[in-house]
Enzyme design. Sequence first.
Site, PDB file in Angstrom:
ATOM      1  N   LYS A   1     -26.425  52.836  -5.456  1.00 22.64           N
ATOM      2  CA  LYS A   1     -26.876  52.124  -4.259  1.00 22.64           C
ATOM      3  C   LYS A   1     -25.675  51.365  -3.688  1.00 22.64           C
ATOM      4  O   LYS A   1     -25.725  50.160  -3.409  1.00 22.64           O
ATOM      5  CB  LYS A   1     -28.033  51.176  -4.611  1.00 22.64           C
TER       6      LYS A   1
ATOM      7  N   ASP B   1     -32.423  55.990  -3.544  1.00 24.78           N
ATOM      8  CA  ASP B   1     -33.710  56.252  -2.908  1.00 24.78           C
ATOM      9  C   ASP B   1     -33.747  57.650  -2.304  1.00 24.78           C
ATOM     10  O   ASP B   1     -34.764  58.361  -2.406  1.00 24.78           O
ATOM     11  CB  ASP B   1     -34.037  55.175  -1.864  1.00 24.78           C
TER      12      ASP B   1
ATOM     13  N   ASP C   1     -33.028  55.125 -16.043  1.00 22.81           N
ATOM     14  CA  ASP C   1     -34.294  54.932 -16.751  1.00 22.81           C
ATOM     15  C   ASP C   1     -35.465  55.346 -15.862  1.00 22.81           C
ATOM     16  O   ASP C   1     -36.362  56.091 -16.273  1.00 22.81           O
ATOM     17  CB  ASP C   1     -34.423  53.465 -17.165  1.00 22.81           C
TER      18      ASP C   1
ATOM     19  N   TYR D   1     -29.813  45.990 -17.689  1.00 20.90           N
ATOM     20  CA  TYR D   1     -30.302  46.040 -19.070  1.00 20.90           C
ATOM     21  C   TYR D   1     -29.344  45.379 -20.052  1.00 20.90           C
ATOM     22  O   TYR D   1     -29.563  45.438 -21.262  1.00 20.90           O
ATOM     23  CB  TYR D   1     -30.543  47.485 -19.491  1.00 20.90           C
TER      24      TYR D   1
END
Length: 360
Positions: free
Chosen positions: A191, A224, A248, A124
């Site tokens: 991640k 995940d 987000d 972002y």
Amino acid sequence: MRHEVVLIPGDGIGLETSAAMQEVIAASGAQIEWVIAKAGAAVIDEFGTPLPEETVEAIKEYKVAIKGPVTTPVGTGFRSVNVALRKTLDLYVNLRPVMSIPGAGGRYDDVDLIVVRENTEDLYAGIEFEEGAEDTRELIGFIDKMGKGSIRQDSGISIKPISVTATRNIVEFAFDYAEKHGRKKVTSVHKANIMKHSDGLFLRESREVAKEHASIAFDDKIVDAFCMNMVMDPSQFDVIVFPNLYGDIASDLAAGLVGGLGIAPGANIGRECAVFEAVHGSAPDIAGKDLANPTAEILSAAMMLDHLGEQACADRVRAAIRAVYAKGEFLTGDIRRAEGQAKQPASCTEFTAAVVRELA
């Protein structure tokens, strides 16, 4: 005590939810003097931008603001007003409490967690290269020359910066929040198994900060796996800290567990200023039809009252919201109905009036 607060009504349903919020805050007994400022798609013709400089200056002057949702063009046009405010004012924390409200149609009855999202970098950050542009071709050539990988010539590219500074700031905030509010655990989501130099940095710094806060338990989750675990059993989480993009997405997932975005409040906090806002969008398809759910905007205002030191008024607002949902008589159309609740959706006006009656 009287407080001066910048109000950005926004556009779309923002005009309705902001008005509803003002009614409720007035009924709570809080003494707020609203300083009206403009932002959103509706002011582009007037100012040539959805975020006029005078609006930014007003927030810098008064330090506290609350805004209704504003429309962000998808795929083209102006960059998000929300993103611009966060970057311009260095609002590095996005804080989103996620709590069950009995009667709000949530999938769980006992969700009580805090999402803490880094707000200024990651994907972002807005560092993008358009497909086909000369600088994009140069970047693709440079990456190929450096032996970092091959990128197709017809690619658009977004850069994902994650810094030690921003990571430590957001993780410190998460642990400080946990300590001040009697929370027991902080979970860092990443991640790092794939993105070793960005998410890997986020995880490494999270672990370092955790060592400085031994009274708070710490763990980490790959994003995940986190999403799966959140859906299966949200009670295993307490305070959760994320890089920007994952935060987000996951905060919307969390809102879905308790009834949806219509009841999800939020705040953007920096060292100098704070901007409070509902986490949902401007819903132009129902704008002006008196159908919007103002709960998220009202609960965001309760967070604002907490920030201003008006704890008693904030608690009264939250109690009134919970009472209206528990009775189930005046619920807007986005809320999943339970057995015994009124089937006819209430309007935004009717819901607001019910909350005001509870406050009275």
